[in-house]
Design a protein around this motif. Structure first.
Motif, PDB file in Angstrom:
ATOM      1  N   THR A 189      51.496  43.358  17.293  1.00  0.00           N
ATOM      2  CA  THR A 189      52.228  43.031  18.513  1.00  0.00           C
ATOM      3  C   THR A 189      52.203  41.532  18.778  1.00  0.00           C
ATOM      4  OG1 THR A 189      51.707  45.201  19.467  1.00  0.00           O
ATOM      5  CG2 THR A 189      52.363  43.459  20.995  1.00  0.00           C
ATOM      6  N   ALA A 190      51.017  40.931  18.665  1.00  0.00           N
ATOM      7  CA  ALA A 190      50.904  39.488  18.877  1.00  0.00           C
ATOM      8  C   ALA A 190      51.706  38.717  17.841  1.00  0.00           C
ATOM      9  CB  ALA A 190      49.437  39.069  18.839  1.00  0.00           C
ATOM     10  N   THR A 191      51.751  39.224  16.617  1.00  0.00           N
ATOM     11  CA  THR A 191      52.526  38.570  15.571  1.00  0.00           C
ATOM     12  C   THR A 191      54.015  38.687  15.837  1.00  0.00           C
ATOM     13  OG1 THR A 191      50.776  38.999  13.955  1.00  0.00           O
ATOM     14  CG2 THR A 191      52.971  38.513  13.086  1.00  0.00           C
ATOM     15  N   ALA A 192      54.457  39.855  16.306  1.00  0.00           N
ATOM     16  CA  ALA A 192      55.860  40.028  16.671  1.00  0.00           C
ATOM     17  C   ALA A 192      56.245  39.064  17.787  1.00  0.00           C
ATOM     18  CB  ALA A 192      56.126  41.469  17.091  1.00  0.00           C
ATOM     19  N   ALA A 193      55.345  38.888  18.777  1.00  0.00           N
ATOM     20  CA  ALA A 193      55.609  37.946  19.863  1.00  0.00           C
ATOM     21  C   ALA A 193      55.682  36.524  19.336  1.00  0.00           C
ATOM     22  CB  ALA A 193      54.521  38.066  20.932  1.00  0.00           C
ATOM     23  N   MET A 194      54.800  36.185  18.393  1.00  0.00           N
ATOM     24  CA  MET A 194      54.808  34.847  17.816  1.00  0.00           C
ATOM     25  C   MET A 194      56.128  34.569  17.094  1.00  0.00           C
ATOM     26  SD  MET A 194      52.594  33.281  14.655  1.00  0.00           S
ATOM     27  CE  MET A 194      53.600  34.265  13.557  1.00  0.00           C
ATOM     28  N   THR A 195      56.594  35.516  16.286  1.00  0.00           N
ATOM     29  CA  THR A 195      57.836  35.295  15.550  1.00  0.00           C
ATOM     30  C   THR A 195      59.023  35.154  16.487  1.00  0.00           C
ATOM     31  OG1 THR A 195      58.189  37.680  15.267  1.00  0.00           O
ATOM     32  CG2 THR A 195      56.977  36.544  13.532  1.00  0.00           C
ATOM     33  N   ALA A 196      58.935  35.775  17.671  1.00  0.00           N
ATOM     34  CA  ALA A 196      60.031  35.699  18.633  1.00  0.00           C
ATOM     35  C   ALA A 196      59.985  34.438  19.482  1.00  0.00           C
ATOM     36  CB  ALA A 196      60.005  36.931  19.546  1.00  0.00           C
ATOM     37  N   LEU A 197      58.785  33.875  19.694  1.00  0.00           N
ATOM     38  CA  LEU A 197      58.630  32.810  20.685  1.00  0.00           C
ATOM     39  C   LEU A 197      58.176  31.458  20.131  1.00  0.00           C
ATOM     40  CD1 LEU A 197      56.889  34.883  23.511  1.00  0.00           C
ATOM     41  CD2 LEU A 197      59.275  34.124  23.454  1.00  0.00           C
ATOM     42  N   ALA A 198      57.498  31.435  19.001  1.00  0.00           N
ATOM     43  CA  ALA A 198      56.992  30.158  18.479  1.00  0.00           C
ATOM     44  C   ALA A 198      58.139  29.292  17.965  1.00  0.00           C
ATOM     45  CB  ALA A 198      55.983  30.411  17.359  1.00  0.00           C
ATOM     46  N   ARG A 199      57.914  27.996  17.945  1.00  0.00           N
ATOM     47  CA  ARG A 199      58.892  27.082  17.376  1.00  0.00           C
ATOM     48  C   ARG A 199      59.127  27.395  15.898  1.00  0.00           C
ATOM     49  NH1 ARG A 199      55.229  23.257  18.832  1.00  0.00           N
ATOM     50  NH2 ARG A 199      55.355  22.431  16.695  1.00  0.00           N
ATOM     51  N   ALA A 200      60.335  27.144  15.437  1.00  0.00           N
ATOM     52  CA  ALA A 200      60.668  27.431  14.045  1.00  0.00           C
ATOM     53  C   ALA A 200      59.831  26.604  13.076  1.00  0.00           C
ATOM     54  CB  ALA A 200      62.154  27.181  13.802  1.00  0.00           C
ATOM     55  N   ASP A 201      59.366  25.426  13.516  1.00  0.00           N
ATOM     56  CA  ASP A 201      58.585  24.552  12.635  1.00  0.00           C
ATOM     57  C   ASP A 201      57.077  24.722  12.806  1.00  0.00           C
ATOM     58  OD1 ASP A 201      58.331  23.454  15.140  1.00  0.00           O
ATOM     59  OD2 ASP A 201      58.679  21.381  14.503  1.00  0.00           O
ATOM     60  N   ALA A 202      56.644  25.745  13.538  1.00  0.00           N
ATOM     61  CA  ALA A 202      55.211  25.967  13.758  1.00  0.00           C
ATOM     62  C   ALA A 202      54.523  26.302  12.440  1.00  0.00           C
ATOM     63  CB  ALA A 202      54.998  27.092  14.768  1.00  0.00           C
ATOM     64  N   ARG A 203      53.445  25.613  12.125  1.00  0.00           N
ATOM     65  CA  ARG A 203      52.720  25.825  10.878  1.00  0.00           C
ATOM     66  C   ARG A 203      51.219  26.014  11.079  1.00  0.00           C
ATOM     67  NH1 ARG A 203      57.017  26.802   9.793  1.00  0.00           N
ATOM     68  NH2 ARG A 203      58.423  25.948   8.198  1.00  0.00           N
ATOM     69  N   HIS A 204      50.634  25.284  12.017  1.00  0.00           N
ATOM     70  CA  HIS A 204      49.193  25.367  12.231  1.00  0.00           C
ATOM     71  C   HIS A 204      48.887  26.484  13.227  1.00  0.00           C
ATOM     72  CE1 HIS A 204      49.604  21.349  10.538  1.00  0.00           C
ATOM     73  NE2 HIS A 204      48.340  21.443  10.168  1.00  0.00           N
ATOM     74  N   VAL A 205      48.165  27.495  12.764  1.00  0.00           N
ATOM     75  CA  VAL A 205      47.875  28.678  13.570  1.00  0.00           C
ATOM     76  C   VAL A 205      46.371  28.774  13.799  1.00  0.00           C
ATOM     77  CG1 VAL A 205      48.041  31.181  13.728  1.00  0.00           C
ATOM     78  CG2 VAL A 205      49.886  29.879  12.642  1.00  0.00           C
ATOM     79  N   ALA A 206      45.960  28.846  15.056  1.00  0.00           N
ATOM     80  CA  ALA A 206      44.548  28.993  15.402  1.00  0.00           C
ATOM     81  C   ALA A 206      44.272  30.409  15.871  1.00  0.00           C
ATOM     82  CB  ALA A 206      44.163  27.995  16.505  1.00  0.00           C
ATOM     83  N   VAL A 207      43.227  30.996  15.349  1.00  0.00           N
ATOM     84  CA  VAL A 207      42.716  32.281  15.842  1.00  0.00           C
ATOM     85  C   VAL A 207      41.361  32.002  16.467  1.00  0.00           C
ATOM     86  CG1 VAL A 207      41.963  34.605  15.248  1.00  0.00           C
ATOM     87  CG2 VAL A 207      43.961  33.620  14.105  1.00  0.00           C
ATOM     88  N   ILE A 208      41.231  32.336  17.751  1.00  0.00           N
ATOM     89  CA  ILE A 208      39.992  32.102  18.477  1.00  0.00           C
ATOM     90  C   ILE A 208      39.231  33.413  18.561  1.00  0.00           C
ATOM     91  CG2 ILE A 208      38.955  31.202  20.579  1.00  0.00           C
ATOM     92  CD1 ILE A 208      40.720  29.210  18.938  1.00  0.00           C
TER      93      ILE A 208
END
Length: 318
Positions: free
Chosen positions: A119-138
């Motif tokens: 679900t969080a990944t689906a939200a990311m693909t819908a909302l993150a910038r197209a050029d987003a590359r650096h992903v942090a998992v806390i």
């Protein structure tokens, strides 16, 4: 389509449940469920819970057209694992939506972790910038590990694992060639996308750490807020369902209590094309997940179908 000729109830243990949830199929089912929620097509009452001195037992029944009928019984207890992390243990029961016959019982902790990460990944693909590359998992617990697995499968992503326990973060990073362990602040400051996957009872990050145009997905915080009011006020807010704002915990989100319901937009509407989602490259987008029974239905439907196809699990007569 459910094979009605198959008799008995299929039982899947933890490893079998995981094996029956291939990421692509799970992501597709989760998107279907989120869109159905946004269209008002699902039946899923707010989560209820019985509380003991040490934790809670939650109940989450749900129905999603084309995916089926399921119910989850799950316990949420703090500091019960060897690593001191909270755990979500229980079972998911999957039923034939036409005649009510129980079809399968599977591991709820695996279902919860994988469908939440999807679900969080689906939200990311819908909302993150197209050029987003650096992903942090806390985080370094069960939910963080599930999210790391999905992010690691994204070829273009560079992964930062941020945690208070640096040694635990380094152990996780050692399993992923593209990952690097660091502190929470460092991870957030460098990231284009942040996944908060903690059992913290207080905010683990500050608004000032988030750069312009970052997307934040918060999926933890069962017992308290993962982010503060300053972050919320600066963000465009997206949720799975309206109850994330209008319902008290454990159904609604700690962070969203008292928020104007009109400020929350449904992520399913973005996936459906009814909501444009991100409005600019500098906009801070925030997805707050509380979990929804429709997502358990989505995962259970995939697990049942794949397990039957691959011959996983065993049958019992109930």
């Amino acid at each position: 389509m459910i094979d009605t000729a198959v008799s008995g109830v299929l039982v899947l243990d933890r490893d079998q449940t995981r094996a029956a949830l291939p990421p692509d199929a799970l992501l597709a089912a989760v998107r279907t469920a989120l869109i159905a929620v946004s269209r008002g097509e699902t039946s899923a009452p707010p989560r209820v819970a019985a509380r003991s001195a040490h934790g809670l037992l939650g109940a989450m029944p749900g129905y999603v057209p084309r995916l089926g009928l399921a119910a989850k019984l799950v316990t949420v207890f703090s500091a019960v694992t060897a690593g001191g992390h909270g755990a979500h243990r229980g079972i998911v029961a999957y039923f034939d939506e036409e005649n009510g016959r129980p079809l399968a019982v599977m591991d709820a902790e695996t279902i919860t972790a994988l469908r939440t990460a999807a679900t969080a990944t689906a939200a990311m693909t819908a909302l993150a910038r197209a050029d987003a590359r650096h992903v942090a998992v806390i985080g370094t617990g069960t939910q963080a590990r599930a999210q790391i697995e999905l992010v690691a499968a994204m070829d273009s992503a560079r992964l930062l694992i941020g945690a208070r326990d640096r040694a635990a973060a380094e152990r996780l990073a050692a399993r992923v060639p593209t990952a690097r362990a660091c502190g929470i602040e460092e991870a957030v400051r460098e990231a284009d996308v942040v996944f908060c996957c903690t059992s913290s009872r207080e905010p683990v990050m500050r608004r000032s750490w988030l750069g312009g145009g970052v997307h934040l997905s918060s999926v933890g915080g069962s017992d308290g807020p993962e982010f503060g009011g300053e972050t919320l006020r600066a963000s465009s807010l997206f949720v799975e369902w309206r109850g994330a704002v209008t319902e008290p915990p454990p159904a609604g989100a700690w962070e969203l209590q008292g928020t104007d319901p009109g400020a929350a937009r449904l992520i399913g509407a973005v996936l459906d094309g009814a909501d444009p989602g991100r409005g600019s490259a500098q906009e801070l987008t925030l997805f707050k997940s509380t979990g929804h029974a429709a997502l358990d239905v989505a995962a259970a439907s995939v697990a049942y179908r794949v397990a039957r196809e691959r011959g996983l699990g065993f049958n019992v007569n109930l």
